[in-house]
Design an enzyme around this catalytic site. Structure first.
Site, PDB file in Angstrom:
ATOM      1  N   ARG A  38       0.828  -1.304  -0.072  1.00 48.32           N
ATOM      2  CA  ARG A  38      -0.155   0.013  -0.080  1.00 48.32           C
ATOM      3  C   ARG A  38       0.994   1.241  -0.061  1.00 48.32           C
ATOM      4  NH1 ARG A  38      -3.278  -3.036  -0.948  1.00 48.32           N
ATOM      5  NH2 ARG A  38      -4.179  -4.583   0.473  1.00 48.32           N
ATOM      6  N   CYS A  70      -1.759  -0.208  15.764  1.00 51.68           N
ATOM      7  CA  CYS A  70      -2.144  -1.555  16.480  1.00 51.68           C
ATOM      8  C   CYS A  70      -2.267  -1.165  17.982  1.00 51.68           C
ATOM      9  CB  CYS A  70      -1.146  -2.454  16.098  1.00 51.68           C
ATOM     10  SG  CYS A  70       0.390  -2.072  16.926  1.00 51.68           S
ATOM     11  N   SER A  72      -1.959  -8.181  10.279  1.00 51.84           N
ATOM     12  CA  SER A  72      -3.082  -8.705  10.859  1.00 51.84           C
ATOM     13  C   SER A  72      -2.909 -10.309  11.625  1.00 51.84           C
ATOM     14  CB  SER A  72      -4.349  -8.733   9.924  1.00 51.84           C
ATOM     15  OG  SER A  72      -3.919  -9.459   8.773  1.00 51.84           O
TER      16      SER A  72
HETATM   17  P1  NAD Z   1      -1.922  -7.355   6.650  1.00 53.94           P
HETATM   18  O1  NAD Z   1      -2.060  -8.617   7.583  1.00 53.94           O
HETATM   19  O2  NAD Z   1      -3.001  -7.218   5.618  1.00 53.94           O
HETATM   20  O3  NAD Z   1      -0.700  -7.317   5.894  1.00 53.94           O
HETATM   21  C1  NAD Z   1       0.482  -7.248   6.564  1.00 53.94           C
HETATM   22  C2  NAD Z   1       1.796  -7.981   5.515  1.00 53.94           C
HETATM   23  O4  NAD Z   1       1.300  -9.006   5.087  1.00 53.94           O
HETATM   24  C3  NAD Z   1       1.789  -7.191   4.067  1.00 53.94           C
HETATM   25  O5  NAD Z   1       3.283  -6.769   3.814  1.00 53.94           O
HETATM   26  C4  NAD Z   1       1.191  -7.916   3.285  1.00 53.94           C
HETATM   27  O6  NAD Z   1       1.471  -7.698   1.940  1.00 53.94           O
HETATM   28  C5  NAD Z   1       1.036  -9.177   3.696  1.00 53.94           C
HETATM   29  N1  NAD Z   1       0.044  -9.867   3.299  1.00 53.94           N
HETATM   30  C6  NAD Z   1      -1.158  -9.471   3.118  1.00 53.94           C
HETATM   31  N2  NAD Z   1      -1.883 -10.598   2.728  1.00 53.94           N
HETATM   32  C7  NAD Z   1      -1.296 -11.722   2.916  1.00 53.94           C
HETATM   33  C8  NAD Z   1      -1.393 -13.300   2.953  1.00 53.94           C
HETATM   34  N3  NAD Z   1      -2.703 -13.903   2.501  1.00 53.94           N
HETATM   35  N4  NAD Z   1      -0.211 -13.948   3.019  1.00 53.94           N
HETATM   36  C9  NAD Z   1       0.957 -13.748   3.067  1.00 53.94           C
HETATM   37  N5  NAD Z   1       1.188 -12.302   3.539  1.00 53.94           N
HETATM   38  C10 NAD Z   1       0.116 -11.392   3.349  1.00 53.94           C
HETATM   39  O7  NAD Z   1      -1.978  -6.003   7.542  1.00 53.94           O
HETATM   40  P2  NAD Z   1      -1.915  -4.310   7.078  1.00 53.94           P
HETATM   41  O8  NAD Z   1      -3.528  -4.191   6.788  1.00 53.94           O
HETATM   42  O9  NAD Z   1      -1.119  -4.011   6.290  1.00 53.94           O
HETATM   43  O10 NAD Z   1      -1.836  -3.967   8.610  1.00 53.94           O
HETATM   44  C11 NAD Z   1      -2.878  -3.733   9.512  1.00 53.94           C
HETATM   45  C12 NAD Z   1      -2.793  -4.865  10.659  1.00 53.94           C
HETATM   46  O11 NAD Z   1      -1.485  -4.938  11.207  1.00 53.94           O
HETATM   47  C13 NAD Z   1      -3.873  -4.658  11.783  1.00 53.94           C
HETATM   48  O12 NAD Z   1      -4.283  -5.955  12.143  1.00 53.94           O
HETATM   49  C14 NAD Z   1      -2.846  -4.103  12.998  1.00 53.94           C
HETATM   50  O13 NAD Z   1      -3.355  -4.130  14.364  1.00 53.94           O
HETATM   51  C15 NAD Z   1      -1.498  -4.863  12.677  1.00 53.94           C
HETATM   52  N6  NAD Z   1      -0.324  -4.381  13.207  1.00 53.94           N
HETATM   53  C16 NAD Z   1       0.119  -4.899  14.460  1.00 53.94           C
HETATM   54  C17 NAD Z   1       1.120  -4.281  15.036  1.00 53.94           C
HETATM   55  C18 NAD Z   1       1.933  -5.198  16.091  1.00 53.94           C
HETATM   56  O14 NAD Z   1       2.952  -4.551  16.589  1.00 53.94           O
HETATM   57  N7  NAD Z   1       1.126  -5.870  16.637  1.00 53.94           N
HETATM   58  C19 NAD Z   1       1.667  -3.221  14.512  1.00 53.94           C
HETATM   59  C20 NAD Z   1       0.955  -2.378  13.448  1.00 53.94           C
HETATM   60  C21 NAD Z   1       0.060  -2.846  12.607  1.00 53.94           C
END
Ligand code: NAD
Length: 498
Positions: A177, A281, A226
């Protein structure tokens, strides 16, 4: 239109897979670039570059490795405005908030300047007769990081700074994104003196992630995103023999005790609930006032504050928050708000129809406030990740404590009170990784470690702090004895210290 490729072996490389994804300006809804989605072969080229660069980098003494980060920190400060603008334009958060994103990453780069001390070994002289024993920390080799869209500067730096300082090479797979800042960070690290190949940035989606998880030369994987994907990455990495730490979603509660300063609590809820449009998060998404009187007074204070939130594009210096990251995120958040209304929660501030003149196609959602939310509702159970605060009324402290205790997620939590006993009891009993006492977003500083419990985290070592040094290194323990200390004859009995 600009096409964002990869950064491999110290240079920009155009994507060759033929697959791309759109990068939007969330304030206007316009596509401003496309980003290449890497194929297995492109990921393999990045790993080959990392593999060639890593031994020499690991053999570079830790003071010299630290000096790269001293220069990098200076470059980050020099380029702060440029980086913040680049970040806001793709993410949508305000410029000041983007600077916070960069600075919280920069602080971890400052922390790893201490790598000569942080990675020092342990030594025991005389562990047995003429025997010395020492444990050394060696880099894991090649590490990889997979990062979310919401902190495109901070989280990549939380991963690559300790990994690289420990002597590893690193493959970063940022969110598709907002991919521009991670690439710019890699350029600045080269300018700071990092040898080519030590940090490679590969853009992509699930396919690139799977290529990382199955590549035999990658030893350790750090993931933030996520929960369903965190769980998947953790399991797949482990199945492929890799060390993994995976951080997931959250639903962070703030308990407001009857003795709390309600003005302070309301201000804290505004910043923690609506800052960055709730796309953090560690955002507070559930407020738990204790007692009807506390709840009524809190709602009375919050309603006008939520109604007067200033929402705007990143170019509006006075904006409190910006748009959501994509049209899909906007649609998802809006449908969850609809769901809350259907479930019977009272939507006391409704931001669904928010439109900004001149930015009608932007991915905005206005601030929303729900009262009388109950634990059985979907809007309570689900991470909404938008500017939506739910108020769950609790009769007493035990009922309030029970809510975050029983919730699936365990990232952050806060209590607002003047009562030291209540605060101490709360911090001790709560089953959540990061706890704030009169602090709404208790993100630990670089020299402590960041990580949640329950479904917010998979793996046993946290991000930054000394945990990160442990995660990105392997321990080797050497037991040595010189010939003058060796008794004549064979020893058949297990040696003990009895
Ligand atoms: P996301 O899970 O959609 O994506 C995260 C990463 O995973 C990206 O690089 C994406 O390209 C990759 N990805 C997406 N779908 C995938 C799949 N099916 N298989 C493998 N890889 C895949 O998350 P997002 O929307 O980018 O970020 C928001 C989420 O991150 C929220 O749930 C938030 O709470 C969490 N978050 C957690 C923390 C923490 O430290 N716990 C910190 C920041 C964000």
């Amino acid at each position: 239109m600009a096409e964002i490729g990869h950064f491999i072996d110290g240079k920009h490389v155009a994507g060759t897979s033929g697959r791309t994804s759109n990068v939007y300006n969330p304030a206007t809804g316009e596509i401003q670039a496309t980003v290449s989605l890497a194929s297995d072969a492109e990921l393999a080229a990045a790993v080959a570059s990392a593999k060639a660069a890593q031994p020499k980098w690991a053999a570079t003494n830790p003071q010299r490795r630290a000096r790269v980060f001293i220069k990098f920190v200076n470059l980050l400060n020099e380029h702060m405005d440029e980086l913040a603008t680049l970040l806001s334009k793709e993410h949508g958060k305000t410029i000041e908030d983007a600077k916070g994103d960069i600075v919280r990453g920069l602080e971890v780069c400052e922390f790893v300047i201490g790598i000569p001390h942080l990675a020092k070994s342990e030594f025991t002289e005389g562990a047995g007769p003429n025997i010395d024993m020492y444990s050394i920390r060696q880099p894991v080799g090649i590490g990889a990081g997979i990062t979310p869209f919401n902190f495109p500067a901070m989280i990549p730096m939380w991963m690559f700074a300790p990994a690289i300082a420990c002597g590893n090479a690193f493959i970063l797979k940022p969110s598709e994104r907002d991919p521009s800042v991670p690439i710019r960070l890699a350029e600045l690290l080269i300018e700071a003196g990092l040898p080519a190949g030590v940090l490679n940035v590969v853009n992509g989606d699930k396919s690139a992630v799977d290529a990382i998880l199955t590549h035999p030369d990658i030893s350790a994987v750090s993931f933030v995103g996520s929960t369903p994907i965190a769980r998947y990455v953790y399991g797949t990495a482990a199945m492929n023999g890799k060390r993994a730490q995976c951080f997931g979603g959250a639903k962070n509660h703030m308990i407001i005790m009857p003795d709390a300063d309600l003005d302070q609590a309301a201000n804290a809820l505004m910043g923690a609930g609506y800052g960055s449009a709730g796309e953090r998060c560690m955002a507070i998404s559930v407020a738990v006032p204790v007692g009807e009187d506390t709840a009524n007074r809190l709602i009375e204070k919050l309603v006008p504050m939520v109604e007067s939130l200033r929402i705007g594009p990143y170019t509006d210096e006075k904006a409190d928050m910006g748009p959501l990251v994509t049209k899909e995120a906007q649609a998802r958040v809006t449908s969850l708000i609809d769901r809350g209304v259907e479930e019977g929660a009272k939507l006391v501030v409704d931001g669904r129809g928010f439109k900004l003149q001149g930015y009608e196609d932007g991915f905005f959602v206005g601030g929303c406030l729900f009262d009388h939310v109950t634990p059985d509702m979907d809007i309570y159970k689900t991470e909404i990740f938008g500017p939506v605060l739910s108020v769950v009324r609790a009769k007493n402290y035990e009922e309030a404590l029970d809510l975050p205790m029983k919730h699936e997620y365990g990232n952050g939590v806060a209590i607002y009170t003047r009562d030291g006993d209540a605060a101490r009891d709360f911090a001790s009993r709560i089953n959540i990784g990061m706890v704030g006492v009169n602090v709404p977003i208790p993100v630990p500083l670089a020299y402590h470690s960041f990580g949640g419990w329950k479904s917010s985290s998979f793996g046993d070592l946290n991000q930054h702090g000394t945990d990160s040094i442990k995660f990105w290194t392997r321990t080797k323990t050497v037991t040595s004895r010189w010939p003058s200390g060796i008794k004549a004859g064979a020893e058949f009995v297990m040696p003990t210290m009895r």
